[in-house]
Enzyme design. Sequence first.
Site, PDB file in Angstrom:
ATOM      1  N   HIS A   1       0.823  -1.210   0.000  1.00  0.00           N
ATOM      2  CA  HIS A   1       0.000   0.000   0.000  1.00  0.00           C
ATOM      3  C   HIS A   1       0.855   1.257   0.000  1.00  0.00           C
ATOM      4  O   HIS A   1       0.379   2.336   0.363  1.00  0.00           O
ATOM      5  CB  HIS A   1      -0.957   0.018   1.198  1.00  0.00           C
ATOM      6  CG  HIS A   1      -1.708  -1.264   1.372  1.00  0.00           C
ATOM      7  ND1 HIS A   1      -1.266  -2.274   2.205  1.00  0.00           N
ATOM      8  CD2 HIS A   1      -2.834  -1.714   0.783  1.00  0.00           C
ATOM      9  CE1 HIS A   1      -2.104  -3.296   2.135  1.00  0.00           C
ATOM     10  NE2 HIS A   1      -3.054  -2.995   1.280  1.00  0.00           N
TER      11      HIS A   1
HETATM   12 FE1  FES Z   1       0.103  -1.906   3.684  1.00  0.00          FE
HETATM   13 FE2  FES Z   1       2.761  -2.204   3.967  1.00  0.00          FE
HETATM   14  S1  FES Z   1       1.702  -0.481   3.270  1.00  0.00           S
HETATM   15  S2  FES Z   1       1.197  -3.659   4.336  1.00  0.00           S
END
Ligand code: FES
Length: 186
Positions: free
Chosen positions: A151
């Site tokens: 993410h």
């Molecule tokens: Fe979501 Fe690393 S940014 S698991």
Amino acid sequence: MAEIASSEPTRRDFLYIATGAVGAVGLGAAIWPFISQMNPDASTLALSTVEVDISQVAEGQSITVKWRGKPVFIRHRTAQEISEAKAVSLDQLIDPVARNENLPAEAPATDENRSAKGKEPWLVMIGICTHLGCVPLGQQGDYDGWFCPCHGSQYDSAGRVRHGPAPENMHIPAYEFISDTTVRIG
Ligand code: FES
């Protein structure tokens, strides 16, 4: 990324090289014999502690070792990576807490509190993104640290989260240098 795993199905420790730096393959070859020499008792012990020979980890390189089922990044930082981390003030951090098992829970996330005591170039930390648990990629992102492809969280060269949804710095396990070239984790 090269991965080296034991041929013994009961052996749980393994390591792989988490850097594209020149010499990474040679590094794996140098470290693997150390792990493979562990006797069965030591292998059982490895579930709680692991000793890692870092003598072949050159400046700018990282290795990843498995400890209690988790990846642990051991990074030999460059002078530039250290100075970048030191230049960051606490109010720039998403998480101002060191998250270092070796220090009091409220210790601030200064570079000094994130790196190895008396061995500033070394960073030893659990390589798990504090958002949802992915394993971040080293030597990537905008902060000369790690990038989590899940993410988009980014960590700096002290493993502190600087961007994205991760709420905490990557955690630092209990560890100590038992010699100049050996780290015991756990
Ligand atoms: Fe979501 Fe690393 S940014 S698991």
